[in-house]
Structure formats: structure tokens, C-alpha cells
Design a protein around this motif. Structure first.
Motif: not given
Length: 136
Positions: A119-124, A47, A44, A105, A94, A40-41
């Protein structure tokens, strides 16, 4: 401070029950959680860097894309080493396609059920690529 006091009380209760001196430590994070945090880091960070590169070109007419190409090639090769083609496609979608320059989006939908896939976040994205890992 209250949490430290609670930990001290719990330790004292355990010592009293066992009749011996004990020690408590924080639970070590599981390897999978650590990998998830790193992933996730990384997403981000990529991105942010991609947005910065595009912003420099748009706002200041400075094209950093050729300069950044070597870094992106290295990152792409690391992704190839660690993820299947399907997982790489999800990550790249993504990073480069989901978030449009207009601020809109794109969404993922299941072709069979037509349900929206988070699928909005890195966690998703992490959860999605883990599903594809199971299908290897």
C-alpha cells in the motif's frame, strides 16, 4: 534512433511478406490502464496538495485548510460518485492516515493471514480498490 530503425525494418519485412504496403502504429492503451494512470496522478496530486497545506500551516502559520475546503468537498463528492464506501475508505486512509508527520508509515496487514498488503504507492492503492470492486 535505433528503435525507429528497428520499426522501419519490421515494417519492410511485413511489406515484403504481404506484398503490399502496410502501416504500423503504437498500441492504444487499454481503458483500464488509462483509468489507472488518471487515478494514480490524482492521488499523487492530492497527496502533494495536502502536504503543501499542512506545510504552510506548520512552517508559515498560514492556515489554508478553510480555503481548500471547497476543493476537498468537490473531490470527495467525485469519489462518492465513482467508488464504493470501502474504496473511498482505502483512498482516504492512504491520503490522510498512512503517512505520519514523523516520517513513519502505517502498513496494512491481512487480518486472517497477517501478511503485509502492499500500500505504499498509488499503484498499490489502485490494485486494492480493484479488489474491492470485484467484491461489490
Amino acid at each position: 534512433m535505433a528503435k525507429k530503425d528497428n520499426v522501419k525494418k519490421i515494417k519492410k519485412y511485413i511489406d515484403d511478406i504481404l506484398g503490399a504496403t502496410s502501416s504500423l502504429r503504437k498500441k492504444l492503451p487499454a481503458k483500464r490502464n488509462y483509468q489507472r494512470e488518471l487515478f494514480c496522478e490524482m492521488l499523487r496530486g492530492l497527496q502533494f496538495i495536502n502536504g503543501r497545506t499542512i506545510g504552510m500551516k506548520h512552517d508559515y502559520k498560514v492556515n489554508m485548510m478553510e480555503y481548500d475546503d471547497a476543493f476537498y468537498l468537490i473531490i470527495d463528492n467525485l469519489l462518492k460518485l465513482n467508488y464504493t464506501l470501502e474504496q473511498q475508505n482505502i483512498i482516504n486512509w492512504w491520503l490522510y492516515d498512512k503517512f505520519l508527520p514523523t516520517g513513519e508509515t502505517l502498513i496494512l496487514t491481512d487480518k486472517e493471514t497477517e501478511e503485509i498488503i502492499p500500500s505504499d504507492t498509488p499503484e498499490d492503492v489502485w490494485d486494492l480498490i480493484q479488489e474491492h470492486e470485484k467484491k461489490k
